[in-house]
Write an enzyme that holds these catalytic residues in place. Structure first.
Site, PDB file in Angstrom:
ATOM      1  N   CYS A 285       0.819  -1.213   0.000  1.00  0.00           N
ATOM      2  CA  CYS A 285       0.000   0.000   0.000  1.00  0.00           C
ATOM      3  C   CYS A 285       0.853   1.263   0.000  1.00  0.00           C
ATOM      4  O   CYS A 285       0.498   2.276  -0.612  1.00  0.00           O
ATOM      5  CB  CYS A 285      -0.941  -0.008   1.189  1.00  0.00           C
TER       6      CYS A 285
ATOM      7  N   HIS B 117      -2.271   1.415   7.082  1.00  0.00           N
ATOM      8  CA  HIS B 117      -2.566   1.358   5.651  1.00  0.00           C
ATOM      9  C   HIS B 117      -2.243   2.697   4.998  1.00  0.00           C
ATOM     10  O   HIS B 117      -2.597   3.758   5.518  1.00  0.00           O
ATOM     11  CB  HIS B 117      -4.047   1.020   5.450  1.00  0.00           C
TER      12      HIS B 117
ATOM     13  N   ASN C  43      -8.257   4.157  -2.573  1.00  0.00           N
ATOM     14  CA  ASN C  43      -7.630   2.953  -2.034  1.00  0.00           C
ATOM     15  C   ASN C  43      -6.940   2.185  -3.160  1.00  0.00           C
ATOM     16  O   ASN C  43      -7.058   2.547  -4.340  1.00  0.00           O
ATOM     17  CB  ASN C  43      -8.695   2.090  -1.345  1.00  0.00           C
TER      18      ASN C  43
END
EC number: 3.4.22.41
Length: 614
Positions: free
Chosen positions: A418, A555, A581
Site C-alpha cells: 500500500c 494502511h 484505495n
C-alpha cells in the site's frame, strides 16, 4: 480330446478378436468423423496426404473384462434393443464385456418408465446381461444376441419377477421380432411435468443441499415445471424461493439428474432475477448428510451458511479441503459479528457488510495493508510543509478526479505494498497538476529497487520518497508493470520521467491545513487505521474511536478530495474526505472510501505527506 480343447481355445480367441474389431471399427469411425469435420473447416492444400495409421485391435483373453465407453453407439444400440418398450432409454451408466461361451455384455443404464403411476417413480436403473453368439446370425443378418438376466420392470413379466431365468426367456420371446430403436424416437424436447412431483423433487434436492454445504432456499410457490430426457434428465422448475437472507426471488431452477451405481448425482442451477447464477451439486442421500452433521430429521435453515456460500460464489473462493472450509466458515461467522458491531455503532452513514476479506483473520487482513509504524523518536527526513493560506472561504467540496489529476483505481493484490501505491498516487497527481498530463507511474519499481522498505512485507512512504530520489526517478507503469512480488531491480535511468527532490510533512492533526494544501498542490499521501475498511461497503465512515484508533495506522492511501453530505430530514451534516484505495474498483465505492472529516477519524491527519518534485 486335445484336438477338441485346441479348437475351443481357437474359437474363444476368434470371438475376442471379432468383438474387438467391431468396437475398434466404431471408435475409428468416430475418430474419422471428427477428422472429416475438422478438415471441412480448413483450406485444402496440395500437400500429400499421409496414410492412415494401422489400428491395433486388442484381443480379449477368456475371462478378461474390458470396460466400454458409455458413448459408444454400438453399446447403446444393444441396450435399447433389450429395453422394455414401456421404458425410454436415457443413457448408459456403466458397461463391460468379457469372453465366456460367447461375448457377454453387462450394461447398467438409466431409463424412464412411461407407465409409472407416480412421476417420482419413473426414474429407474436397469442392469442388462446379454450374451452374444457371433457364429450365429438372425434372419436379418445381425449377430445373434439373447438376454440372460434383467432387473428391469415390465408389466408383461412382473408375474415372474422372482425368477430371473424365466423373466429373461419371456423378454427374449417378446423382442425376437424387434428391430433396433432410434435414439431420435426417445430423446425429446421439454414436456410438461406434474407440478406436485416437481415440487417434491425440488424439496428433496433443497433438503440435501441444506444438510450438506450448499446454498439454502425455501419453496414459496411452484408455477410450472417441465422435463427433458437427453443424456440424463433435466427438470426445469419456475418457482418463488426464499434465500438464506430471507429475501424472496422468482427463480428458474434446473435439476440435472445422472443416475450412478448406488448413488445419484444432481447438478442444480438457480437462476433468480437480479441475482448471480448459483450452481450446486449433491451426490449423497439426506440420511448420509444427517449422520454426517449429527442433525437427523432437524435440518436447520442456516442463514450464515447461505451467506457464506454466496460469498464463495461471488469472490471465487475455493478451499483445498473440508477442514479448511469449516475453518473459514468459523472466521466468517466471527467477522459477521464484527460487521454487526460496526453497523450498530456507526456515527456516520456508512454501511458495513461482506467483502472479499470476510473469511480472513485480522492478521491475514493486515497482510493486505502493509504500512509500517513510524518511529516517533526519530526524524522522518521530511521538511515541514509550508501551507499556503487560502484567501476567502474554503470551497464546500473539491475533487481532483474532476481535474484529471487522479489515475484509475489500482489493485495491490495479495501484497502489502500500500505504501508504494500511496506514494505513486501522490506523485501522479503532482505531475498532472504541474504538466497537465496524467501518467501512471510504477509501483513495481519501488518493490524491486527500494532497499529500505520490504516490498510485499510492508514499508513507509517516508522511505519511498527517499528511494525515488536516490534511484533517479520513476518509470511509467507500462514500462515497469506491477507483479505483486519482489523481483530484481531493472530500473532504466533513460526511462525516468519524473524526479523527486524530497518530501514534506503536513501539520499533524490539522485537517484544515490538509484542505488548504490539497487545493493548492494536489492529492495527499496519508496513513490511516484500516479497521473499518475491511468490511466497508459505502457511505461516510465514522466509527467509534475505540474501534478505529488514530494511533494504529496500518494502511497507506491517497486523499484526492473532500465534500459534505447533508441530511436535512435528520438535521445532520457529514463532512468527509475522499480517499483513493488500492484494492481494486470492486471494493467500497468503486475503489474509494469516504471517511468523516473534522475529528481526525481513524488517524486521517496523523501521517499526511507529499513529495516535492524536482
Amino acid at each position: 480330446m486335445r484336438l477338441f480343447a485346441a479348437a475351443t481355445v481357437a474359437l474363444v480367441l476368434l470371438l475376442g478378436q471379432a468383438a474387438g474389431e467391431e468396437l475398434a471399427e466404431e471408435r475409428a469411425g468416430q475418430a474419422q468423423g471428427d477428422a472429416e469435420s475438422t478438415e471441412s473447416s480448413e483450406t485444402t492444400t496440395d500437400q500429400a496426404v499421409s496414410e492412415p495409421p494401422i489400428t491395433l485391435v486388442h484381443v480379449l483373453n477368456p475371462g478378461e473384462r474390458e470396460y466400454l465407453s458409455p458413448n459408444l453407439i454400438g453399446v447403446q444400440n444393444i441396450a435399447m434393443t433389450f429395453l422394455p418398450l414401456s421404458m425410454n432409454f436415457v443413457n448408459i451408466i456403466d458397461a463391460f464385456r468379457e469372453i465366456t461361451a460367447g461375448v457377454r455384455y453387462e450394461i447398467l443404464l438409466n431409463a424412464l418408465d412411461t407407465k409409472a403411476i407416480q412421476p417420482a417413480e419413473a426414474d429407474i436403473v436397469c442392469r442388462l446381461v446379454i450374451l452374444e453368439k457371433p457364429w450365429l446370425r438372425t434372419q436379418w443378418g445381425d449377430k445373434h444376441r439373447e438376454l440372460v438376466t434383467s432387473n428391469c420392470t415390465d408389466p408383461a413379466v412382473n408375474s415372474v419377477a422372482g425368477d430371473p431365468a424365466e423373466k429373461a426367456r419371456l423378454l427374449n420371446e417378446k423382442y425376437v421380432h424387434r428391430s433396433r430403436r432410434s435414439a431420435n424416437d426417445i430423446l425429446g424436447r421439454h414436456k410438461p411435468y406434474d407440478e406436485e412431483a416437481a415440487k417434491a423433487q425440488l424439496q428433496k434436492s433443497l433438503d440435501k443441499l441444506t444438510a450438506g454445504e450448499g446454498p439454502h432456499y425455501k419453496i414459496v410457490k411452484v408455477y410450472s415445471a417441465s422435463r427433458q430426457v437427453d443424456s440424463g434428465i433435466l427438470t426445469r422448475i419456475d418457482a418463488d424461493l426464499i434465500d438464506g437472507s430471507e429475501e424472496q426471488h422468482r427463480c428458474i431452477v434446473d435439476i440435472w439428474t445422472k443416475v450412478w451405481v448406488r448413488k445419484d448425482e444432481h447438478e442444480i442451477t438457480f437462476k433468480c432475477r437480479n441475482q448471480p447464477v448459483v450452481q450446486a451439486r449433491h451426490t449423497r442421500s439426506v440420511e448420509w448428510a444427517e449422520k454426517k452433521t449429527h442433525k437427523k430429521h432437524s435440518h436447520r435453515f442456516d442463514k450464515v451458511d447461505h451467506l457464506f456460500y454466496k460469498f464463495q460464489v461471488r469472490f471465487g473462493r475455493r478451499y483445498v479441503s473440508t477442514a479448511e472450509r469449516q475453518m473459514r466458515l468459523r472466521i466468517f461467522r466471527q467477522n459477521l459479528k464484527t460487521i454487526e458491531e460496526l453497523n450498530a455503532n456507526e456515527m456516520g452513514s456508512a454501511k458495513y457488510g461482506i467483502t472479499e476479506f470476510a473469511d480472513m483473520t485480522s492478521s491475514e487482513y493486515k497482510e493486505r495493508t502493509g504500512l509500517w509504524q513510524r518511529d516517533e523518536a526519530k526524524a522522518t527526513g521530511g521538511s515541514a510543509a509550508v501551507v499556503p493560506a487560502y484567501h476567502g472561504e474554503l470551497p464546500k467540496e473539491f475533487d481532483w478526479r474532476q481535474k484529471d489529476a487522479v489515475t484509475q483505481v489500482k489493485n495491490q493484490g495479495s501484497c502489502g505494498s500500500c505504501w508504494a501505491f500511496s506514494v505513486t498516487g501522490n506523485i501522479e497527481g503532482l505531475y498532472a497538476v504541474k504538466t497537465g498530463e496524467l501518467k501512471e507511474f510504477s509501483e513495481q519499481e519501488l518493490l524491486d529497487c527500494d532497499t529500505t522498505d520490504s516490498a510485499c512485507n510492508g514499508g513507509l512512504m517516508d522511505n519511498a520518497y527517499k528511494a525515488i530520489k536516490d534511484i533517479g526517478g520513476l518509470e511509467y507503469e507500462a514500462e515497469y508493470p506491477y507483479k505483486a512480488k519482489k523481483n530484481q531491480c531493472h530500473f532504466n535511468r533513460t526511462l525516468s520521467h519524473v524526479q523527486v527532490a524530497g518530501f514534506v510533512d503536513l501539520p499533524k492533526g490539522n485537517e484544515t491545513a490538509m484542505q488548504e494544501w490539497l487545493l493548492a498542490n494536489g492529492p495527499i499521501s496519508i496513513g490511516i487505521n484500516a479497521n473499518a475498511m475491511q468490511f466497508y461497503r459505502g457511505g461516510v465512515s465514522h466509527p467509534w474511536k475505540a474501534l478505529c484508533s488514530k494511533k494504529n495506522l496500518d494502511h497507506g492511501v491517497l486523499v484526492v478530495g473532500y465534500g459534505v453530505s447533508d441530511y436535512p430530514n435528520f438535521h445532520k451534516t457529514l463532512p468527509y474526505w475522499i480517499v483513493k484505495n488500492s484494492w481494486g474498483p470492486r471494493w467500497g465505492e468503486q475503489g474509494y472510501y469516504r471517511v468523516y472529516r473534522g475529528d481526525n477519524t481513524c488517524g486521517v491527519s496523523e501521517m499526511a505527506t507529499s513529495a516535492v518534485l524536482a
